[in-house]
Design an enzyme around this catalytic site. Sequence first.
Site, PDB file in Angstrom:
ATOM      1  CB  ILE A 116     -42.107 -38.174  39.441  1.00 45.38           C
ATOM      2  CG1 ILE A 116     -42.756 -39.374  38.752  1.00 45.38           C
ATOM      3  CG2 ILE A 116     -43.030 -37.561  40.484  1.00 45.38           C
ATOM      4  CD1 ILE A 116     -42.909 -40.588  39.634  1.00 45.38           C
ATOM      5  CG  ASN A 158     -50.722 -39.466  53.963  1.00 41.29           C
ATOM      6  OD1 ASN A 158     -51.945 -39.502  54.102  1.00 41.29           O
ATOM      7  ND2 ASN A 158     -50.064 -38.338  53.757  1.00 41.29           N
ATOM      8  CG  ASP A 170     -48.791 -36.963  48.834  1.00 38.49           C
ATOM      9  OD1 ASP A 170     -49.517 -36.709  47.869  1.00 38.49           O
ATOM     10  OD2 ASP A 170     -49.219 -37.385  49.932  1.00 38.49           O
ATOM     11  N   GLY A 218     -38.229 -41.702  51.642  1.00 39.35           N
ATOM     12  CA  GLY A 218     -38.100 -40.323  52.120  1.00 39.35           C
ATOM     13  C   GLY A 218     -38.607 -40.244  53.541  1.00 39.35           C
TER      14      GLY A 218
END
Length: 194
Positions: free
Chosen positions: A21, A34, A44, A133
């Site tokens: 991505i 998160n 992330d 994930g």
Amino acid sequence: MDQENELTIRASFIKLIQGDITTQEVDAIVNAANGSLMGGGGVDGAIHKAGGPAILEDCKALVEMQGPISAGMAVITSAGNLPARHVIHAVGPIWMGGTLGEAEMLRLTYEESLKLAVENELSSIAFPSISTGAYRYPVEKAAPVALETVAEFLKEQKKGIKISFVLFNEETYNAYQAALNKIKASILPKKKHS
Ligand code: APR
């Protein structure tokens, strides 16, 4: 006629891609973040690594203003060195077995991300497979929730939005392709019996 990995809805479409991505040249990529917004592993970590410190600086400023965010919420920042223009940081649910409202929370996470995109007049958005994930949401259960939520949202939009799901590995891609096939089968006009 759509390709196998595409679904057209009014002026919009959903497309499935297998890939990373962080390389997508879109108005916004969505981060499976998160609530602390201070980075992490998985997608992330990849986004912060590729985008550089500007993203974390924006996240820190947001947290200072409004505190950490909860599951089901989304916020938007700049995208630093990424080819995308913005990052939408969305927090999906942690899978706890499926009886604690995880599906509803996952639906909300996609909806809030899409609302934020429309509010900011963005018209090309790339999503990862949120929660499947580190948050352990089974991908074969998450994929139909993700695609149905986006499809329902696009049905209400007059202006076209290009949505891509950028899926990191084959297993995830295949789960999304299977869910997309089911959606397509459910909206095909029923054959008349003679
Ligand atoms: N591009 C696209 N997808 C990716 C990439 C990437 N570069 N890297 C990982 N993924 C995929 C994973 O393979 C998985 O299918 O993103 C999906 C979501 O996995 P996670 O990143 O672990 O996200 P999630 O399950 O929502 O867990 C969120 O993980 O790192 C932390 O800070 C994050 O605490 C939060 C938690």
